[in-house]
Write a protein that holds these residues in place. Sequence first.
Motif: not given
Lengths: 255, 100
Positions: A208, A212, A216, A219, A223, A226-227, A230-231, A235, B56, B59-60, B62-63, B72, B75-77, B79-80, B83
């Motif tokens: 995964k 991912a 990313l 993405v 985008l 838009q992104i 920090r996030v 990631e 933040d 952005e989370s 949007l991701l 995902l 852990e990523t889920q 964390r997002l 936020f």
Amino acid sequence: MKHEALLEACEQLQISLDVVERYYGYLNELIFHLESDCELVATNLQVPNQETIPAAITSMRGTIQRELGTCLEYQLRLKQLKGYIISEVDANKIEPLLLYFSRLFASYEDTLWICEQSQQEFHTERIVHGMLPSMSLQFLGGEGQLMLAKFTRTPKNWRDLHQRMIGHLHWLNALLETMVDGHPLFYPLMLSSQATNHCQTIVTTQIKARTALLRLEDVRNQLGHQISGRVFSLEILQLQSEVCPFPIVHKEGEE
Amino acid sequence: MTKASYSGVMGLLLGFKQEHEASIERLSNMHDIQFEPYCKLLIERIQTQVLDVIDDGIESLLLLQSIEESALPQETQERLNAFIIAAKQLSGPSKMGVYE
């Protein structure tokens, strides 16, 4: 006449013990593949509670060795008994050995009866050290061998390993279902199944993380405006640190 | 969180962001010399303690909207989602804390 009947029973028991010995061999091979796959995960990926994995498999291996040892001892004693019967020695020497084998003979008869039943039968099953339950014998003689064939290829990537882990979980759980509560292999099998499940989760997370990371990147291209905060960077860094290349596995004899 | 609720939360967060940006604008337009230091302090607080957290969260979201959540790692889920929750929490009375 009595000697002939005894010799025939000994022959049948010998065949049964040979089968059990061979099937313990298959089980050992399955454990060997499971151990090498789990080791691959534990040495290359960050595994929480790492020590539980080899402990569960070692316990399983130890139990198999002990049970196989008992099975081999039966074979030795059976040879001794056959020798006594053929040479028609004193009944005082034969009687204790017949007593020694009484539970095994009964178990053999039970196994024959259970195998004739159309449905699974656990109530008649007798737990005898060194022997395997009838349903376990059926599994190892059929699907167990097919499963063994699936593990001959060397895994080339994490997805291969993931498939193998699913295979391991399948045979462990299927074998566990054939076990009678209280059989020496029951708990080691259960622990090994839990350890394998743990390994499978870790391999899934690895796959995964790789997917991912690629998504990313896509993405970011889609985008980008838009992104860029920090996030996203966090990631990406986090996933990059989690992703581990698949180790090159060399099998014995391979260059 | 389900995909359907993502757009609702996104609207909510964008709304907060607009409100706080409007507050910053109002504070920036105060020219009374005696309030100037307080206005500067408030603007800084809103930017660091509110807007950054909302950004933040956005952005989370949007991701999570762009990638299947199941694809995902757990852990990523987590964390997002953390936020997003932190950004949503700023909508309550606590958001007023930065103005105190």
